[in-house]
Scaffold this motif. Structure first.
Motif, PDB file in Angstrom:
ATOM      1  N   GLY A  67      53.661 -31.610  43.044  1.00 31.40           N
ATOM      2  CA  GLY A  67      52.427 -30.998  43.512  1.00 31.40           C
ATOM      3  C   GLY A  67      52.661 -29.550  43.914  1.00 31.40           C
ATOM      4  N   ASP A  68      51.599 -28.902  44.365  1.00 30.04           N
ATOM      5  CA  ASP A  68      51.677 -27.478  44.696  1.00 30.04           C
ATOM      6  C   ASP A  68      51.284 -27.217  46.137  1.00 30.04           C
ATOM      7  N   ILE A  69      52.030 -26.322  46.759  1.00 27.46           N
ATOM      8  CA  ILE A  69      51.637 -25.798  48.064  1.00 27.46           C
ATOM      9  C   ILE A  69      51.469 -24.291  47.891  1.00 27.46           C
ATOM     10  N   ILE A  70      50.275 -23.817  48.222  1.00 26.87           N
ATOM     11  CA  ILE A  70      49.959 -22.398  48.037  1.00 26.87           C
ATOM     12  C   ILE A  70      49.510 -21.833  49.381  1.00 26.87           C
ATOM     13  N   VAL A  71      50.211 -20.818  49.855  1.00 26.84           N
ATOM     14  CA  VAL A  71      49.877 -20.207  51.142  1.00 26.84           C
ATOM     15  C   VAL A  71      49.530 -18.746  50.892  1.00 26.84           C
ATOM     16  N   ASN A  72      48.314 -18.347  51.265  1.00 31.61           N
ATOM     17  CA  ASN A  72      47.937 -16.939  51.093  1.00 31.61           C
ATOM     18  C   ASN A  72      48.170 -16.478  49.656  1.00 31.61           C
TER      19      ASN A  72
END
Ligand code: ADP
Ligand code: MG
Length: 251
Positions: A67-72
């Protein structure tokens, strides 16, 4: 759309189908979560449900496998540059404060701004003093963490995070190691921060805090997000049996 309206729509954090295993143990199962700028989210759930793992994954203190974690707008990958970028934007406060015991309160607050952000020392110290004022312990600046109460240490930890000028603050049970009389002084600081518009994700079982500041409450169990709602509905009309059971045990 005005710039302000666009900012409010901007997603600060996105978790898309995030999965994590500790060995064979599937600790995070298809976690999906969007956090908008300025949003305040409380995460609760039984011990062992994966709350800390989820929140720690957001600044890569834990590594997810799928999965993906996208911050800013930055996607977390193994690229150290991305991890560094994200950590500059994300402040984190832990249950056990995690202050450097051999550094004074002021030095704790200045360390990362000086070494990570290359802020000149005098400026870093001035900023640190401002934040120590805000958490109401400027007079403790020259002391060592061991000379402070738990509530004071946690307020230093919050000030230390704020010195990095984060876009979002993560809290992992910030009051659960504190004596009851110190909980309020820490929650008061967190409420102020929320009122100033900080984007916040808080793992906490302080349901009064959730009712006061949360835009959304998220309930986790066995590695999944089981239910989420705005606080009034969440507390008064929990849908899932496991949420009902959990609330009956803590309220
Ligand atoms: P919570 O914060 O909701 O109490 P955690 O995220 O700390 O839950 O832990 C979720 C589950 O993962 C627990 O069963 C815990 O024992 C397990 N766990 C946590 N950290 C590790 C680790 N480093 N290695 C193996 N298992 C772990
Ligand atoms: Mg935990």
């Amino acid at each position: 759309m005005s710039t302000q309206a666009k900012d409010a729509e901007k997603l600060m954090i996105q978790l898309r189908d995030v999965n994590k295993w500790y060995g064979d143990f599937h600790v995070l199962k298809n976690i999906n979560l969007n956090v908008k700028r300025g949003e305040r989210i409380v995460i609760c759930g039984p011990s062992g449900s994966g709350k800390s793992t989820m929140i720690r994954s957001i600044n890569r203190l834990e590594e997810h496998q799928k999965g993906d974690i996208i911050v800013n707008d930055v996607t977390l990958t193994n690229d150290l540059k991305n991890i560094e970028t994200i950590r500059k934007d994300v402040g984190m406060v832990f249950q056990h404060f995690n202050l450097f015991p051999h550094l004074t309160v002021l030095e704790n607050c200045c360390l990362a701004p000086i070494w990570v952000k290359k802020v000149p020392r005098a400026e870093a110290e001035a900023t640190a003093m401002q934040f120590l004022e805000r958490v109401k312990i400027p007079e403790q600046a020259k002391k060592y963490p061991g000379q402070l109460s738990g509530g004071q240490q946690q307020r230093v930890a919050i000030a230390r995070s704020l010195c990095m000028n984060p876009d979002v603050m993560l809290f992992d049970e910030p009051t659960s190691a504190l004596d009851p009389e110190m909980i309020k002084e820490v929650l008061d600081v967190m409420v102020e921060l929320a009122e100033e518009g900080m984007t916040m994700l808080c793992v906490t079982h302080e349901m009064g805090f959730a009712k006061t500041v949360a835009d959304r409450v998220i309930f986790m169990d066995a590695g999944q997000i089981i239910e989420e709602n705005e606080p009034h509905e969440f507390f008064n009309n929990p849908q899932h049996e496991r949420t009902q059971l959990f609330l009956s045990q803590i309220l």
